[in-house]
Design an enzyme around this catalytic site. Structure first.
Site, PDB file in Angstrom:
ATOM      1  N   VAL A   1     -21.119 -43.927  10.179  1.00  0.00           N
ATOM      2  CA  VAL A   1     -20.313 -44.002   8.765  1.00  0.00           C
ATOM      3  C   VAL A   1     -20.163 -45.224   8.406  1.00  0.00           C
ATOM      4  O   VAL A   1     -20.040 -45.648   6.835  1.00  0.00           O
ATOM      5  CB  VAL A   1     -19.067 -43.043   8.954  1.00  0.00           C
ATOM      6  CG1 VAL A   1     -18.315 -42.843   7.740  1.00  0.00           C
ATOM      7  CG2 VAL A   1     -19.399 -41.612   9.374  1.00  0.00           C
TER       8      VAL A   1
ATOM      9  N   GLY B   1     -13.739 -36.482  20.053  1.00  0.00           N
ATOM     10  CA  GLY B   1     -12.538 -36.068  21.019  1.00  0.00           C
ATOM     11  C   GLY B   1     -12.586 -34.457  21.879  1.00  0.00           C
ATOM     12  O   GLY B   1     -11.765 -34.160  22.450  1.00  0.00           O
TER      13      GLY B   1
ATOM     14  N   ARG C   1     -27.566 -43.995  16.213  1.00  0.00           N
ATOM     15  CA  ARG C   1     -27.958 -43.576  14.693  1.00  0.00           C
ATOM     16  C   ARG C   1     -27.238 -44.386  13.799  1.00  0.00           C
ATOM     17  O   ARG C   1     -26.549 -45.213  14.453  1.00  0.00           O
ATOM     18  CB  ARG C   1     -27.439 -42.007  14.528  1.00  0.00           C
ATOM     19  CG  ARG C   1     -25.925 -41.836  14.907  1.00  0.00           C
ATOM     20  CD  ARG C   1     -25.162 -40.843  14.463  1.00  0.00           C
ATOM     21  NE  ARG C   1     -23.859 -40.636  14.913  1.00  0.00           N
ATOM     22  CZ  ARG C   1     -22.823 -41.036  14.553  1.00  0.00           C
ATOM     23  NH1 ARG C   1     -22.848 -42.065  13.755  1.00  0.00           N
ATOM     24  NH2 ARG C   1     -21.575 -40.871  15.509  1.00  0.00           N
TER      25      ARG C   1
END
Length: 451
Positions: free
Chosen positions: A295, A165, A292
């Site tokens: 999470v 953001g 990547r």
């Protein structure tokens, strides 16, 4: 085959990587800052070395020190996890220059896909739907005004190298565009060292759905389904689930095919996430690609039975992906809640300190990924996430019920967590009815549930 890996990260992702390495018979080296000496990953690794002081720039982001330690400990490879240096092309390039395998894409792919304006250009060339906007970097404010007039207000000003953001502003009018452009540019320059901006049509109340892809050195690219990450706060994901029930099967397949097409077009290798926003009419548009592991990768593991970290390592070792697309089967539904040490009802104030007692939930279809334990002191200088609670159910409703049960079982004493906040979100009508969107927490939930 890779025999020894240095893990250039901390927290639960470091623990997660070590677990897979142990199962694959790979030795591990953990690094830690001075304040992280008692973190769980330092006990689990075969070797643990202090990388530097608490300052991130002198520890987890210290490229030269990490490379030096990898060479000193005779590691074949480095796994960057997520965050820190995981999408740093300079780091990936230095690994290559020192004959260390970087467990991720080539540095050129990180540069290309990490720059959002360049990634957007690549997807346009590949025929992947993108949000109407600038084809590349916006030259100046006059250029921005011209593009905004073409695509119509409201527009979203975004940093090319942005994330989380930062460097992002919405403009509903020409006046707002003029006043917000320099602010966003200055913020981007400060946060990322790059003030390049681009412009997109602002999609109001969108859903955020991403697709997990993997590519290998032999030109194969597969997807492992989509994840709905629409429950967010300030552009940070709070709850993730897979597969998404928001789209019908035909639209989901189009979404998956678009993600694979985009990854193939750039010759992508390794784990990647192609992210889309979906408008109220179920039209989807590419917004960015993360180069990547994410999470939220556990929800994909739960519905596919595939170890994503293990697949990353095998691809980095030069192996071919052992699955065809037809081999990938999806089973049930999975939900992940990020458990943070923060007071959600006091403006999400961080709550570092000593965990005096912790009891983690168990039972069928429940997984807890974390690095904390009773007696561990959560440091005040890093991200507040202390763990991820992941559940699996035979359908979305079963997964919601299981998450409710698991949240009830989770007990953390000594610090404040966002457990009750997560439970309230899971029980909200918007989540149960699958009508939430990326700004739901800010626009609706907080108004009635927090002070």
């Amino acid at each position: 085959m890779i025999k020894k890996i240095l893990i250039a990260n901390r927290g639960e992702i470091a623990v997660r990587i070590i677990r897979t390495c142990k199962e694959m018979g790979i030795k591990t080296v953990a690094i830690y800052s001075e304040i992280d000496k008692e973190s769980l990953h330092t006990y689990m690794a075969d070797e643990s070395i202090c990388i530097g002081p608490n300052n991130i720039g002198k520890s987890y982001n210290n490229i030269d020190n990490i490379i030096y330690l990898a060479l000193k400990t005779k590691c074949d490879a480095i796994h960057p996890g997520f965050g820190f240096l995981s999408e740093n092309s300079t780091f990936a390039k230095k690994c290559k220059e020192n004959n260390i395998i970087f467990i991720g894409p080539d540095y050129e792919h990180i540069e290309k896909m990490g720059d959002k304006s360049r990634a957007r250009e690549s997807m346009i060339k590949a025929g992947v739907p993108v949000v109407p906007g600038s084809e590349g970097v916006v030259k100046n404010i006059d250029n921005a005004i011209e593009i905004a007039q073409e695509i119509g207000y409201p527009v979203l000003i975004k940093a090319s190298s942005g994330g989380g953001g930062k460097g992002m502003r919405i403009a509903h009018t020409k006046e707002e565009l003029i006043s917000n452009f320099d602010i966003a540019k200055s913020e981007a320059l400060s946060a990322f060292g790059n003030g390049d901006m681009y412009l997109e049509k602002y999609i109001e109340n969108p859903r955020h759905i991403e697709v997990q892809v993997f590519g290998d050195n032999f030109g194969n690219v597969i997807h492992l389904g989509g994840r709905d990450c629409s429950m967010q706060r300030r552009n940070q994901k709070v709850i993730e689930e897979s597969l998404t029930d928001y789209l019908d099967c035909e639209t989901k397949n189009k979404l998956y095919n678009a993600a694979v097409k985009g990854a193939k077009s750039v010759g992508y290798i390794g784990a990647g996430t192609v992210e889309f926003i979906v408008d109220k009419d179920k039209n989807f548009y590419f917004i960015e690609m993360n180069t990547r592991i994410q999470v939220e990768h556990p929800v994909t593991e739960m519905i596919t039975g595939i170890d994503l970290i293990g697949l990353q390592i095998s691809i980095a070792s030069g192996e071919k992906i052992n699955y065809t697309q037809d081999d990938i089967k999806f089973s049930g539904h999975s939900i992940e809640c990020r458990i943070n040490a923060e007071d959600a009802y006091n403006n999400f104030k961080p709550s570092p300190g000593k965990i005096t007692y912790i009891h983690t939930p168990g039972g069928m279809g429940v997984r807890w990924d974390s690095f904390v334990y009773s007696g561990y002191t959560i440091p005040p200088i890093y991200d507040s996430m202390i763990g991820k609670l992941i559940v699996w159910g035979k359908n979305r409703n079963d997964a919601i019920n299981r998450m409710n049960r698991a949240l009830d079982e989770l007990t953390v004493e000594g610090v404040i967590t966002n457990k009750e906040f997560q439970k309230s979100l899971i029980e909200s009508d918007a989540f149960i009815n699958d009508t939430h969107y990326t700004k739901f927490i800010e626009n609706e939930y907080i108004q009635t549930h927090t002070t």
